[in-house]
Design an enzyme around this catalytic site. Sequence first.
Site, short mmCIF file in Angstrom:
data_model
loop_
_atom_site.label_atom_id
_atom_site.label_comp_id
_atom_site.label_asym_id
_atom_site.label_seq_id
_atom_site.Cartn_x
_atom_site.Cartn_y
_atom_site.Cartn_z
N GLU A 90 0.86 -1.17 0.00
CA GLU A 90 0.00 0.00 0.00
C GLU A 90 0.90 1.23 0.00
O GLU A 90 1.95 1.22 0.63
CB GLU A 90 -0.90 0.04 1.24
CG GLU A 90 -1.97 -1.02 1.30
CD GLU A 90 -1.48 -2.34 1.89
OE1 GLU A 90 -2.19 -3.35 1.73
OE2 GLU A 90 -0.40 -2.36 2.52
N TYR A 102 7.44 2.35 -7.76
CA TYR A 102 6.80 1.04 -7.86
C TYR A 102 6.33 0.76 -9.29
O TYR A 102 6.54 -0.34 -9.81
CB TYR A 102 5.64 0.92 -6.88
CG TYR A 102 6.06 1.08 -5.44
CD1 TYR A 102 7.18 0.42 -4.93
CD2 TYR A 102 5.35 1.91 -4.58
CE1 TYR A 102 7.57 0.57 -3.61
CE2 TYR A 102 5.74 2.06 -3.25
CZ TYR A 102 6.84 1.39 -2.78
OH TYR A 102 7.23 1.54 -1.48
#
Length: 133
Positions: A90, A102
């Site tokens: 998250e 990411y």
Amino acid sequence: MVLDIERQGYSFPWSESVFRDCFRDNYRLWALVSGECLTGYAVVAYMFDEAHLLNICISPKIRGAGAGRLLLRHLLAESSRDGMEQMILEVRVSNDVASALYLSEGFSEIGVRPNYYPAADGREDARVMALAV
């Protein structure tokens, strides 16, 4: 040193007791060291065939120099070696720098967790991301 980096890196840092609770068989704790100086760390929980990246933080002194990417790649390689099939995480929807990292490493957004993180004005949503390892 971990707590010092944590407090510099996050508006709502983990407490010492949260870190201590991560010393379990299904957790992996990683440190990034330069010489004798801790420059970053990560906490990953293994659940069945899934690695859940719970915390990754790099010292503000070396942010932007590739240390986060290096540590993330290490976590992915170790998770694969340990038989994990995917990594999930998250990230705050406002954290564009981490989200870009990411995405550039192959993660994709698979959902949103509403009101997941504490924020100065209440709560903030989390972007849920995953990558097959």
